[in-house]
Design an enzyme around this catalytic site. Structure first.
Site, mmCIF file in Angstrom:
data_model
loop_
_atom_site.group_PDB
_atom_site.id
_atom_site.type_symbol
_atom_site.label_atom_id
_atom_site.label_comp_id
_atom_site.label_asym_id
_atom_site.label_seq_id
_atom_site.Cartn_x
_atom_site.Cartn_y
_atom_site.Cartn_z
ATOM 1 N N LYS A 201 -11.272 13.584 -30.017
ATOM 2 C CA LYS A 201 -12.204 12.606 -30.589
ATOM 3 C C LYS A 201 -11.502 11.620 -31.498
ATOM 4 O O LYS A 201 -11.882 10.453 -31.557
ATOM 5 C CB LYS A 201 -13.307 13.325 -31.376
ATOM 6 C CG LYS A 201 -14.614 13.460 -30.591
ATOM 7 C CD LYS A 201 -15.709 14.079 -31.449
ATOM 8 C CE LYS A 201 -16.856 13.159 -31.749
ATOM 9 N NZ LYS A 201 -17.861 13.786 -32.644
ATOM 10 N N LYS B 268 -22.268 13.932 -17.547
ATOM 11 C CA LYS B 268 -22.995 14.786 -18.494
ATOM 12 C C LYS B 268 -24.025 13.936 -19.262
ATOM 13 O O LYS B 268 -23.722 12.812 -19.661
ATOM 14 C CB LYS B 268 -21.968 15.387 -19.458
ATOM 15 C CG LYS B 268 -22.519 16.328 -20.494
ATOM 16 C CD LYS B 268 -21.376 16.772 -21.413
ATOM 17 C CE LYS B 268 -21.911 17.132 -22.784
ATOM 18 N NZ LYS B 268 -21.901 18.444 -23.204
ATOM 19 N N LYS C 19 -26.452 10.690 -25.147
ATOM 20 C CA LYS C 19 -27.037 9.476 -25.706
ATOM 21 C C LYS C 19 -26.028 8.327 -25.654
ATOM 22 O O LYS C 19 -26.364 7.194 -25.328
ATOM 23 C CB LYS C 19 -27.450 9.738 -27.159
ATOM 24 C CG LYS C 19 -28.177 8.578 -27.775
ATOM 25 C CD LYS C 19 -28.406 8.769 -29.271
ATOM 26 C CE LYS C 19 -29.146 7.552 -29.830
ATOM 27 N NZ LYS C 19 -29.032 7.471 -31.287
#
Ligand code: TRP
Length: 328
Positions: free
Chosen positions: A115, A193, A196
């Site tokens: 990330k 997947k 949002k």
């Protein structure tokens, strides 16, 4: 004195939750609430580790998350639902744990590198993300943490930190277990997947019309061009959702693979079964949205319950670390 094992879990306040959140977490939490003492935390501080530059939507996102928790069937008489930042003790424990955790333990958490690079994050708080999570868990002396597979390294770190604390200052914390549950894969409308941030999600809060519209736009087997073409249901996200929401998914599978069923018809059937499955939840959701005071009072009650337990643990922690003057 409660004898039920303790569970803590949490979710970031992303706003309106989607089917992936529902199938992957909420439904499972609902099924656990009778047998565990459950603490469910809306982790707004964790949200800041990546979304610190626009905090204006935070309160609305927290509210929408709480509404989805309740609409999904979490019962505030059975579990404590609360907002992380309302329990300042989490921050204190995070600080104290930060003194004993070696930086390499944090750097080697897989989600950190991935990330950090993908989202260009380099803050101190972001490195500490899993340690804040450890504080969330340990402060309730949780025995188990229901999470998805991706979170297992965070639970491992939590156990290591608990062990280190206990060996330095005496046993305060149990080592929590990850409670992994099987749940169906929920693809998004584009086949990736559901997320949002990909913009491919179907939300609990969507109307039936919005849901139908999203399903109509879903990707299907690219080799099935005309109605009569045989399709490959096993690679089609529409079929994946049929398997979760339709009672006739076997019929759908055969219809698709033989070419008897066209994609338009297949999608309309999915829209009908998904909307039917979500109808009671959505009705409840509407009531809750119009009853903001009620929802906020549940969060207040949850925070009072959580604060009692967190406060008692922190007394123990301070005493163990000699941060508390003994009574004279
Ligand atoms: N990291 C979790 C996630 O991304 C959210 C979280 C924060 C959490 N604190 C927690 C989950 C404590 C379980 C327990 O989903």
């Amino acid at each position: 004195m409660t004898l039920k094992p303790v569970i803590l879990s949490g979710m970031q306040p992303t706003g309106q939750l989607h089917l992936g959140n529902y199938e992957g977490a909420l439904k499972n939490w609902v099924s656990l609430q009778d047998n565990y003492r459950m603490f469910l935390c809306i982790v707004d501080w964790h949200a800041l580790t990546s979304d610190f530059n626009d905090t204006a939507p935070m309160q609305e996102r927290i509210f929408q998350t709480a509404v989805d928790y309740l609409a999904a069937g979490l019962d505030p008489d059975k579990c404590s639902i609360f907002i992380q930042s309302e329990i300042k003790e989490h921050a204190e424990l995070h600080l104290l744990l930060s003194m004993i955790v070696p930086i390499p333990w944090l750097e080697r958490v897989p989600a950190y590198k991935e990330k950090a690079e993908a989202l260009d994050l380099d803050s101190y708080g972001f490195l500490g993300y899993p340690l804040l999570q450890a504080a969330d868990i340990l402060i309730y002396k949780a025995d188990a943490v229901p999470v998805g597979k991706d979170q297992v390294p965070h639970i491992e770190l939590t156990r290591e930190v608990a062990r280190r604390f206990n060996s330095l200052y005496g046993k305060v914390f149990p080592e929590p277990e990850a409670l992994l549950t099987q749940f169906p894969a929920i693809p998004g409308t584009d086949g990736r997947k559901m997320s949002k941030s990909y913009g491919n999600d179907i939300r609990l809060a969507d109307t039936e019309e919005e849901t139908t519209k999203k399903i109509k736009k879903m990707v299907t087997d690219p080799k099935k061009i005309y109605k009569g073409d045989p399709g490959r249901p096993e690679i089609c996200p529409v079929y994946a959702l049929h398997q979760v929401y339709s009672t006739n998914s076997e019929e759908i599978r055969i219809g698709c693979s033989t070419g008897a069923l066209g994609c338009v018809d297949c999608k309309m059937q999915l829209a009908a079964s998904l909307n039917a499955a979500l109808r009671p939840l959505r009705e409840k959701r509407k009531e809750l949205v119009n009853n903001k005071k009620y929802v906020i009072n549940i969060l207040k009650k949850g925070a009072d319950e959580a604060r009692q337990v967190a406060g008692a643990t922190m007394d123990e922690v301070r005493r163990a670390m000699h941060l508390m003057r003994e009574d004279v």
